[in-house]
Design a protein around this motif. Structure first.
Motif, mmCIF file in Angstrom:
data_model
loop_
_atom_site.group_PDB
_atom_site.id
_atom_site.type_symbol
_atom_site.label_atom_id
_atom_site.label_comp_id
_atom_site.label_asym_id
_atom_site.label_seq_id
_atom_site.Cartn_x
_atom_site.Cartn_y
_atom_site.Cartn_z
ATOM 1 N N THR A 86 0.870 -1.171 0.000
ATOM 2 C CA THR A 86 0.000 0.000 0.000
ATOM 3 C C THR A 86 0.907 1.221 0.000
ATOM 4 O O THR A 86 1.615 1.460 0.985
ATOM 5 N N PRO A 87 0.915 1.988 -1.096
ATOM 6 C CA PRO A 87 1.841 3.130 -1.204
ATOM 7 C C PRO A 87 1.782 4.045 0.019
ATOM 8 O O PRO A 87 0.709 4.394 0.502
ATOM 9 N N GLY A 88 2.971 4.367 0.515
ATOM 10 C CA GLY A 88 3.097 5.264 1.645
ATOM 11 C C GLY A 88 2.830 4.620 2.996
ATOM 12 O O GLY A 88 3.071 5.233 4.023
ATOM 13 N N PRO A 92 6.025 -2.981 -0.548
ATOM 14 C CA PRO A 92 5.762 -4.087 -1.457
ATOM 15 C C PRO A 92 6.613 -5.299 -1.100
ATOM 16 O O PRO A 92 7.717 -5.175 -0.578
ATOM 17 N N LEU A 93 6.072 -6.454 -1.399
ATOM 18 C CA LEU A 93 6.822 -7.703 -1.287
ATOM 19 C C LEU A 93 7.236 -8.165 -2.680
ATOM 20 O O LEU A 93 8.204 -8.908 -2.828
ATOM 21 N N ALA A 94 6.509 -7.701 -3.684
ATOM 22 C CA ALA A 94 6.819 -8.044 -5.070
ATOM 23 C C ALA A 94 8.145 -7.404 -5.459
ATOM 24 O O ALA A 94 8.359 -6.215 -5.248
ATOM 25 N N LYS A 95 9.043 -8.207 -5.993
ATOM 26 C CA LYS A 95 10.367 -7.729 -6.448
ATOM 27 C C LYS A 95 11.034 -6.869 -5.380
ATOM 28 O O LYS A 95 11.634 -5.837 -5.667
ATOM 29 N N SER A 96 10.960 -7.301 -4.145
ATOM 30 C CA SER A 96 11.447 -6.529 -3.004
ATOM 31 C C SER A 96 12.936 -6.756 -2.754
ATOM 32 O O SER A 96 13.356 -7.874 -2.470
ATOM 33 N N ASP A 97 13.712 -5.667 -2.847
ATOM 34 C CA ASP A 97 15.136 -5.773 -2.530
ATOM 35 C C ASP A 97 15.358 -5.998 -1.032
ATOM 36 O O ASP A 97 16.344 -6.592 -0.631
ATOM 37 N N TYR A 98 14.411 -5.565 -0.220
ATOM 38 C CA TYR A 98 14.540 -5.768 1.228
ATOM 39 C C TYR A 98 14.562 -7.255 1.565
ATOM 40 O O TYR A 98 15.361 -7.704 2.385
ATOM 41 N N LEU A 99 13.688 -8.024 0.924
ATOM 42 C CA LEU A 99 13.659 -9.467 1.181
ATOM 43 C C LEU A 99 14.976 -10.111 0.789
ATOM 44 O O LEU A 99 15.500 -10.966 1.496
ATOM 45 N N LEU A 118 12.200 1.299 7.401
ATOM 46 C CA LEU A 118 12.915 0.359 6.558
ATOM 47 C C LEU A 118 12.724 0.813 5.122
ATOM 48 O O LEU A 118 11.726 1.432 4.767
ATOM 49 N N THR A 119 13.744 0.533 4.327
ATOM 50 C CA THR A 119 13.738 0.979 2.941
ATOM 51 C C THR A 119 13.533 -0.221 2.033
ATOM 52 O O THR A 119 14.254 -1.213 2.123
ATOM 53 N N VAL A 120 12.529 -0.101 1.174
ATOM 54 C CA VAL A 120 12.220 -1.155 0.215
ATOM 55 C C VAL A 120 12.190 -0.533 -1.172
ATOM 56 O O VAL A 120 11.436 0.418 -1.421
ATOM 57 N N ASN A 121 13.028 -1.053 -2.043
ATOM 58 C CA ASN A 121 13.115 -0.580 -3.430
ATOM 59 C C ASN A 121 13.280 0.937 -3.503
ATOM 60 O O ASN A 121 12.668 1.614 -4.322
ATOM 61 N N GLY A 122 14.079 1.483 -2.574
ATOM 62 C CA GLY A 122 14.400 2.910 -2.588
ATOM 63 C C GLY A 122 13.395 3.797 -1.876
ATOM 64 O O GLY A 122 13.606 5.000 -1.778
ATOM 65 N N THR A 123 12.320 3.266 -1.373
ATOM 66 C CA THR A 123 11.308 4.048 -0.672
ATOM 67 C C THR A 123 11.350 3.710 0.813
ATOM 68 O O THR A 123 11.400 2.539 1.191
ATOM 69 N N VAL A 124 11.324 4.757 1.645
ATOM 70 C CA VAL A 124 11.354 4.568 3.097
ATOM 71 C C VAL A 124 9.919 4.393 3.604
ATOM 72 O O VAL A 124 9.025 5.169 3.268
#
Length: 166
Positions: A86-88, A92-99, A118-124
């Motif tokens: 959910t933006p903001g 996302p879990l899809a294509k998540s660099d955090y995972l 936490l930062t996921v795909n460049g978004t905090v």
């Protein structure tokens, strides 16, 4: 327990096939049967290894089905059916660099909850994920589902005592 039973059944089946193969069809005479090279221990080990690999692949398929059920019950509300989050609010879990980069923390977070940045795909993201009451088997299943859905691709993992097994 179910895995152990399935392993035992597969090994019994494979063992039966090995015995049938090494004994022949019963139409050969005893000299021919004994003169043929029997299945060696190495060949038997290779057959058993193949059975174990096949069982692991089957388990992964079963875990993905079970994992999807758990995801739909506990995760989908925030992370959405497509894993886009959910933006903001919820990452996302899809294509998540955090995972990929923080798998042990992600596993622990699924079980004990997470809060803070936490930062996921460049978004905090800075929201709270409540803890989930999951057994190790359920955590393994849902994490394997997430790690192999929506463009993610990862080897199967195992959760032991609420942590990523090394």
């Amino acid at each position: 327990m179910k895995k152990t039973f399935l392993n035992l059944m597969k090994l019994t089946f494979v063992g039966s096939l090995v015995m049938l193969y090494s004994c022949g069809s019963g139409t050969e005479n005893k000299e021919e049967a004994t003169s043929e090279e029997a299945v060696t221990t190495e060949e038997s080990a290779a057959v058993n290894e193949d059975a174990v690999q096949e069982e692991a692949e089957t388990t992964a398929e079963l875990d993905l089905t079970k994992g999807k059920e758990i995801y739909d019950l506990k995760c989908k509300v925030c992370h959405q059916e497509n894993g886009e989050g959910t933006p903001g609010a919820f990452p996302p879990l899809a294509k998540s660099d955090y995972l990929t980069n923080n798998l042990a923390e992600a596993v622990e977070g699924v079980i004990t909850g997470q809060n803070g940045e936490l930062t996921v795909n460049g978004t905090v993201y800075n929201s709270v994920m409540p803890p989930n009451v999951l057994t190790d088997e359920e955590a393994t299943a849902v994490m394997n589902y997430v790690l192999n859905s929506w463009g993610n691709s990862h080897d199967a993992i195992t959760v032991v005592d609420g942590k990523l097994a090394e």
